[in-house]
Design a protein around this motif. Sequence first.
Motif, short mmCIF file in Angstrom:
data_model
loop_
_atom_site.label_atom_id
_atom_site.label_comp_id
_atom_site.label_asym_id
_atom_site.label_seq_id
_atom_site.Cartn_x
_atom_site.Cartn_y
_atom_site.Cartn_z
N PHE A 274 34.60 40.36 31.40
CA PHE A 274 34.90 41.51 32.27
C PHE A 274 35.83 42.45 31.54
N GLU A 275 36.01 43.62 32.10
CA GLU A 275 36.99 44.56 31.54
C GLU A 275 38.33 44.33 32.19
N LEU A 276 39.38 44.41 31.41
CA LEU A 276 40.71 44.25 32.01
C LEU A 276 40.99 45.43 32.94
N ALA A 279 46.10 47.65 35.30
CA ALA A 279 47.37 46.94 35.50
C ALA A 279 47.51 45.81 34.49
N GLN A 280 46.42 45.10 34.21
CA GLN A 280 46.49 44.01 33.23
C GLN A 280 46.84 44.55 31.85
N ILE A 281 46.24 45.69 31.50
CA ILE A 281 46.54 46.29 30.19
C ILE A 281 48.00 46.71 30.12
N VAL A 305 47.23 37.45 45.03
CA VAL A 305 46.18 36.49 44.71
C VAL A 305 44.93 37.21 44.20
N GLY A 306 44.39 36.69 43.11
CA GLY A 306 43.16 37.26 42.57
C GLY A 306 43.36 38.46 41.67
N SER A 307 44.62 38.81 41.38
CA SER A 307 44.83 40.00 40.56
C SER A 307 44.62 39.73 39.08
N GLY A 308 44.42 38.47 38.72
CA GLY A 308 44.07 38.15 37.33
C GLY A 308 45.25 37.88 36.43
N LYS A 309 46.13 37.02 36.89
CA LYS A 309 47.31 36.71 36.08
C LYS A 309 46.97 35.77 34.92
N THR A 310 45.97 34.91 35.15
CA THR A 310 45.68 33.89 34.15
C THR A 310 45.30 34.48 32.80
N VAL A 311 44.43 35.45 32.81
CA VAL A 311 43.96 36.00 31.54
C VAL A 311 45.10 36.71 30.81
N ASN A 457 35.49 44.40 40.82
CA ASN A 457 34.35 43.70 41.43
C ASN A 457 34.73 42.90 42.68
N ARG A 458 36.01 42.99 43.09
CA ARG A 458 36.45 42.17 44.22
C ARG A 458 35.88 42.65 45.55
N ALA A 459 35.25 41.73 46.27
CA ALA A 459 34.70 42.12 47.56
C ALA A 459 35.75 41.96 48.65
N ILE A 560 43.31 28.00 43.32
CA ILE A 560 41.93 27.53 43.13
C ILE A 560 40.97 28.72 43.04
N ASP A 561 40.12 28.65 42.04
CA ASP A 561 39.30 29.81 41.75
C ASP A 561 37.82 29.43 41.69
N VAL A 562 37.14 29.59 42.81
CA VAL A 562 35.70 29.32 42.85
C VAL A 562 35.01 30.54 43.45
P1 ADP Z 1 45.47 35.01 40.08
O1 ADP Z 1 46.22 36.24 39.73
O2 ADP Z 1 45.37 34.80 41.56
O3 ADP Z 1 45.97 33.81 39.34
P2 ADP Z 1 43.16 34.59 38.45
O4 ADP Z 1 43.84 34.80 37.16
O5 ADP Z 1 42.84 33.20 38.84
O6 ADP Z 1 43.99 35.28 39.62
O7 ADP Z 1 41.87 35.50 38.46
C1 ADP Z 1 40.99 35.47 39.53
C2 ADP Z 1 39.56 35.62 39.06
O8 ADP Z 1 39.34 36.94 38.59
C3 ADP Z 1 39.21 34.73 37.91
O9 ADP Z 1 37.88 34.26 38.14
C4 ADP Z 1 39.26 35.63 36.71
O10 ADP Z 1 38.40 35.21 35.67
C5 ADP Z 1 38.80 36.93 37.29
N1 ADP Z 1 39.30 38.13 36.61
C6 ADP Z 1 40.49 38.28 36.02
N2 ADP Z 1 40.63 39.54 35.54
C7 ADP Z 1 39.49 40.19 35.86
C8 ADP Z 1 39.03 41.53 35.63
N3 ADP Z 1 39.75 42.43 34.99
N4 ADP Z 1 37.79 41.85 36.10
C9 ADP Z 1 37.04 40.93 36.74
N5 ADP Z 1 37.43 39.66 36.99
C10 ADP Z 1 38.64 39.29 36.54
#
Ligand code: ADP
Length: 703
Positions: A274-276, A279-281, A305-311, A457-459, A560-562
């Motif tokens: 996916f593209e960052l 905010a992630q950048i 939650v879901g903002s993409g902290k892991t990456v 892409n978040r619904a 949990i991420d499913v």
């Molecule tokens: P949280 O911030 O709640 O820890 P996660 O890091 O688990 O969130 O990310 C939630 C989901 O979104 C994961 O499946 C991750 O791969 C996905 N994700 C992270 N960054 C993006 C992005 N920029 N675009 C689309 N999906 C992303």
Amino acid sequence: MPDKPAAAPAPPRLKPGAAVQYVKGIGPVRAEALQQVGIATVSDLLYNFPRRYLDRRNVQPISDLKIGAEATVLGKVIGQGARRTKRRQVYQVTIQDDSGVLSCVWFRGGDWIRDKFKTGDRVAVSGRVEYYRHLQMVHPDFDLLDEGDDPLHPGKIVPLYPGTADLRARGLDSRRLRRIMHGLWDRLDALPDHFTAPFRQQYGLPELALALRQLHEPDSAEALEAATHRLKFDEHFFLQLLMALRRRALQAQEGRKFPERGPLVEQIYRALPFELTGAQIRVLRELRSDFQSGRVMNRLLQGDVGSGKTVVALLASAMVASAAAQTAVMAPTEILAEQHYRAFRGLSRDTGMRIALLTGSTAPDRRKSILRDLRDGQLDLLIGTHALIQETVTFHDLAFIVVDEQHRFGVLQRGKLVEKGITPHLLAMTATPIPRTLAITYHGDMDVSLLDELPRNRAAVETSVLTAEQLPEAYALIRAAAEAGQQSFIVYPVIDDSEQGDLQAARSAYKELQAGPLSGLQLAYLDGRLSGEEKERVMAAFTSGATDVLVSTTVIEVGIDVPNATLMLVENAERFGLTQLHQLRGRIGRGELPGRCLLIQRAGAEEAEERLAILAATTDGFEIADADLKLRGPGQLFGSRQHGFERLRLGNLVTDGEIIRVARAAAFELAEKDQHLAQREHRPLKNVLMSRYRDQLEFVTVK
Ligand code: ADP
Ligand code: MG
């Protein structure tokens, strides 16, 4: 007339540090009871603030009482006695004022209450007004008043002290404490103020001794307000000073430089599915500039939650790994650690980044080889639970620490991990959004990065509150989701029926659902007591899509991420905090499919309805945290760990915004000028800080 006896020598003056038993009205027996509640010295007694005050504005005539409302009434005891109703024994005390009569009743025999009142006593009672044959209050809060304590007298304000049954049994009720406090002032030694006169003047604060006296014996509503302001300021000031000194100490630490992004980052970045987000950048740039600064990173990454902290954490650790140094990622639960492990591995596939997982359930052989590789520098990244802070875990070169859901860890646990490296960089992550006044206190010593944008892409997740009667509709939705190839969570407040009488329990519900309403679907069961291996198996099956419905407790709350899970049903939703429900709800709507969250409210009338309606109305974590904080206080948001702010007595992090801002500015200015509080005029401040926060000063040197 006999000669006057020679004047007895005046009793010695009491110093603030003197033991309470030397105070008039307190002997050894009462001193012991006071010690039980943490009041050992005269100073403790001075800081044992009234819990509330009675005055004309908050006392009502009995004839004005409204059924169902909370009220305080003042009257004389005109009768009392035990009586039996059909089912139980009650003790009843009748009080009267100029306008009417009110009964106060205590159930279960009320033995302890029996000797508390005498006919003719003046009392104040507070409680909810009910009607049962006549006006009554059940188990009211009560307080005896002296002749001189007349809250109805214009301007008179009567303090009520916090009490326990034990204090009362030893005669230490509010009335006695008022007398004791009254007698204390004349014998009290001078009470030095830790703030200088110019400082007090600058911030408009009354002198400490005066403020303390006014708090216990207010002359007027205005004087009480000024006194309260002064003591709130004190509390916030020292907490902020703690933050300011910690921050300075941390910033003074030299940090390893990682100036290059490095080849691993490039590789991972190019392979991302996916593209960052913007905010992630932005946050990655902030982390990079910490790595380049030569100072130690001490940063909080806050993202809903879901903002993409892991990456973000992965890419930052890749910068470190590119320079052949190591990263530790600590998560609060095994499930979460495992999931991080899978996510980190997945996103860094084919890059040669060496990652391992260490938890309490790692097999001994595996553990041994992981520890060896870690020590030899054959691992770039170790993910795990508390297992990481065990003594046997030694790193070759730990340079970066990521703590996920950091509010779940104590300062000490974090500190233990930090000790495994040489001033490693620290990134703490949290999905609990915190309102600003709280954040500057709670995380006042950290830099903050914000992921304030969800991936595109978040619904959306639609949330509705249902009654138990509507459960069949909810189960139908779960079936429909399964037929469409999607998955559901069902969350219960407790594991077993026996735990708390009337709550829905996960284990029995799982069996019932499988046999009845959800028969034919693939159900799985998860709670915190399963072994690590079992948990892993259940989660793997759910992640792979083999399971339709995961029945669980709140073990699934964090992280949990499913993405294929689209529906969540929460039983006894009224039992959860809003922030917790928001976290739970964050488990769905993580992919491109819209989510549905069904909150089953079983009890708790209006209040619960109002709370749950907030969740149905908004998905903004900040708004929800704000509401939760107002409704339930900060303890609920962070659990009961030691943060410093649980030591506030008068101070309130939710409502004292303005005082906090001013106190913070003053504290930071001081820390700027004298970061070790070494100057003579700051010594009193240092002493107060040490006495309140000795255990929180881990990085700080005060001289
Ligand atoms: P949280 O911030 O709640 O820890 P996660 O890091 O688990 O969130 O990310 C939630 C989901 O979104 C994961 O499946 C991750 O791969 C996905 N994700 C992270 N960054 C993006 C992005 N920029 N675009 C689309 N999906 C992303
Ligand atoms: Mg997460």
